[in-house]
Design an enzyme around this catalytic site. Structure first.
Site, PDB file in Angstrom:
ATOM      1  CE  LYS A  80       2.747  -2.595  -4.707  1.00 32.28           C
ATOM      2  NZ  LYS A  80       2.228  -2.228  -3.376  1.00 32.28           N
ATOM      3  CG  ASP A 132       0.809  15.086   0.687  1.00 27.11           C
ATOM      4  OD1 ASP A 132       1.482  14.129   0.231  1.00 27.11           O
ATOM      5  OD2 ASP A 132      -0.437  15.076   0.719  1.00 27.11           O
ATOM      6  N   GLY A 191      -4.252  -4.665  -4.228  1.00 29.04           N
ATOM      7  CA  GLY A 191      -4.935  -3.645  -5.003  1.00 29.04           C
ATOM      8  C   GLY A 191      -4.097  -2.397  -5.141  1.00 29.04           C
ATOM      9  CG  HIS A 192      -2.369  -1.159  -8.305  1.00 28.28           C
ATOM     10  ND1 HIS A 192      -1.684  -2.340  -8.459  1.00 28.28           N
ATOM     11  CD2 HIS A 192      -2.979  -0.933  -9.491  1.00 28.28           C
ATOM     12  CE1 HIS A 192      -1.865  -2.806  -9.686  1.00 28.28           C
ATOM     13  NE2 HIS A 192      -2.637  -1.967 -10.318  1.00 28.28           N
ATOM     14  CB  THR A 193      -6.058   3.714  -5.925  1.00 30.50           C
ATOM     15  OG1 THR A 193      -6.701   2.836  -5.001  1.00 30.50           O
ATOM     16  CG2 THR A 193      -7.055   4.739  -6.428  1.00 30.50           C
ATOM     17  CG  ASP A 205      -1.792  -1.233   1.319  1.00 29.81           C
ATOM     18  OD1 ASP A 205      -2.456  -1.585   0.336  1.00 29.81           O
ATOM     19  OD2 ASP A 205      -1.756  -1.886   2.389  1.00 29.81           O
ATOM     20  CD  GLU A 206       4.763  -0.484  -0.038  1.00 33.44           C
ATOM     21  OE1 GLU A 206       5.332  -1.349   0.627  1.00 33.44           O
ATOM     22  OE2 GLU A 206       4.074  -0.745  -1.055  1.00 33.44           O
ATOM     23  CD  GLN A 239       0.506  -9.173  -2.227  1.00 30.47           C
ATOM     24  OE1 GLN A 239       1.412  -9.559  -2.950  1.00 30.47           O
ATOM     25  NE2 GLN A 239      -0.658  -9.764  -2.226  1.00 30.47           N
ATOM     26  CE  LYS A 274     -13.068  -0.263  -0.947  1.00 29.68           C
ATOM     27  NZ  LYS A 274     -12.353   0.673  -1.819  1.00 29.68           N
ATOM     28  CB  VAL A 280       3.794  16.988  -2.556  1.00 28.05           C
ATOM     29  CG1 VAL A 280       5.254  16.990  -2.141  1.00 28.05           C
ATOM     30  CG2 VAL A 280       3.642  17.488  -4.000  1.00 28.05           C
TER      31      VAL A 280
END
Length: 422
Positions: A16, A327, A40-42, A13-14, A218, A296, A408
């Site tokens: 990627k 940020d 997952g990635h957004t 969850d960094e 991951q 979630k 940021v």
């Protein structure tokens, strides 16, 4: 060879997806080499937010993506994701799926839940999507691979054999081989044109001088070998898994970019030495929108841990770091960086192999002054407040690796690149 690997270098969850999306604009194709739809990635594309679980994020740029043999693929979930993208006007006609990738079937998901129940208080906290049981089948040599899945006769035969075998091991298993076959043979027909020997395809791409981006899933602290075992995933998410998971050799890679948050998070159970159990942890969670893309679940939040990132650097041979969500730390008067652990009074600089020892580790911190200025619109390192610059420089010193980009904010334009890799 112009192969760049992007790896999460904490517990996942960094960010990627955002970095991969940026680098994919310079690549000819994007390859994912591990994991399944538990990761997952957004991506923010054309002003819209997309949550992907299986398909590499390069689908938004080149459109040409590879799902490598190191992945475990749920055919039903993949087709749902293809439809999700197609409905949004995103083409998926340049997808290449490895014929050696293992498939997730309903009995894997059922077994996942059964085993978590049986573990009781020792439950790992899996996503319940059948990932672990599918990798178990791979190494137990009873897995079904994509090449067999698209062969109707072979699939039917092997499916019935495996379900009969599993019912002997799990008497409460409800899986119906006939029903699974009737449903999943239709999915196989749709996916069949995309299935091929992707290792051979990638070799051709490299021989033709194409730029290839490799995308991990991951984070390296969830690595089955080097992570916080047993609270890990069932594959090798770092660059150490890219070779076997994509069927290419290490000389294909010219750079490995580690994605690192300016703080630390993890989802699920397991040791987390720098975790914050206070209002500041809640503040960072809300400012960083730290909730799982797939599950979630609220993410656990802690200070930046240089021990973790150093372990990731060693595992993946990181050549540069992308420091994300800087940020989020704006407005915190004093920032802490974990430089080492103390275990039974002795200072150590790597993670103990035994989870019981890691749980007893006490983080050693150094403090730095924070900043209050809004940095969301800066476009260069020099525009950052001095304290933010010093924070980045100190991280570079602690993890022995240069920060080559930092973010940021969530938008693509809010990623400042200090050194290009392609």
């Amino acid at each position: 060879m112009a192969g760049v690997v992007v790896v999460g270098s904490q517990w996942g969850d960094e960010g990627k997806g955002k970095v991969t999306d940026y680098l994919a604009q310079q690549a000819d194709l994007v390859v994912r080499y591990s994991g399944g739809n538990n990761a997952g990635h957004t991506i923010v594309y054309d002003g819209k937010k997309f949550a992907l679980r299986l398909i590499p994020s390069g689908i938004f740029t080149t459109g040409e993506v590879v799902m490598g043999n190191g992945m475990v693929i749920n055919p039903k979930a993949l087709l749902e994701e293809i439809k999700y993208l197609n409905d949004a006007g995103i083409k998926t006609d340049k997808m290449h799926i490895s014929d050696r990738a293992h498939i997730i079937l309903p009995y894997h998901i059922e077994i996942d839940h059964l085993e978590e129940e049986l573990r009781g208080d020792a439950a790992i906290g899996t996503t319940g999507r059948g990932i672990g049981p599918t990798y178990v089948d791979k190494y137990d040599r009873v897995g079904i691979r994509m090449g067999e899945f698209i062969n109707e006769e072979l699939f039917n035969k092997k499916l019935h054999q495996v379900v009969a075998f599993k019912k002997k091991l799990y008497p409460n298993l409800q899986a119906d081989a006939d029903a699974i076959f009737e449903e999943y043979k239709e999915y196989a027909k749709v996916l069949a044109p995309m299935v091929e020997d992707t290792g051979a395809f990638l070799d051709e791409c490299f021989q033709a001088g194409k730029k290839v981006l490799f995308e991990g899933a991951q984070g390296t602290m969830l690595d089955i070998d080097y992570g916080t075992y047993p609270f890990v995933t069932s594959s090798n998410p770092g660059a150490n898994g890219a070779c076997s998971g994509a069927s290419v050799g290490p000389l294909y890679f010219s750079d490995v970019v580690g994605i690192v948050k300016a703080y630390t998070t993890r989802v699920g159970a397991g040791a987390f030495p720098t975790e914050l159990h206070n209002e500041l942890g809640d503040q960072i969670r809300e400012a960083g929108h730290e909730y799982g893309t797939v599950t979630k679940r609220p993410r656990r939040v802690g200070w930046f841990d240089a021990v973790v990132v150093n372990q990731s650097r060693r595992m993946s041979s990181l050549t540069g770091i992308s420091l994300m969500l800087l940020d989020v730390l704006t407005g915190i008067d004093t920032l802490k960086l974990c430089t080492a652990y103390k275990l039974d009074g002795k200072e150590i600089h790597s993670l103990p192999a035994n989870i019981e020892d890691l749980e007893r580790c006490v983080p050693v911190y150094e403090e730095m002054p924070g900043w209050s200025e809004d940095i969301s619109s800066v476009t260069s390192f020099e525009e950052l407040p001095v304290n933010a610059q010093n924070y980045i420089k100190r991280i570079e010193e602690l993890v022995h690796c240069p920060v080559i980009m930092f973010s940021v904010g969530p938008d693509r334009k809010q990623t400042i690149v200090l050194k290009e890799v392609f």
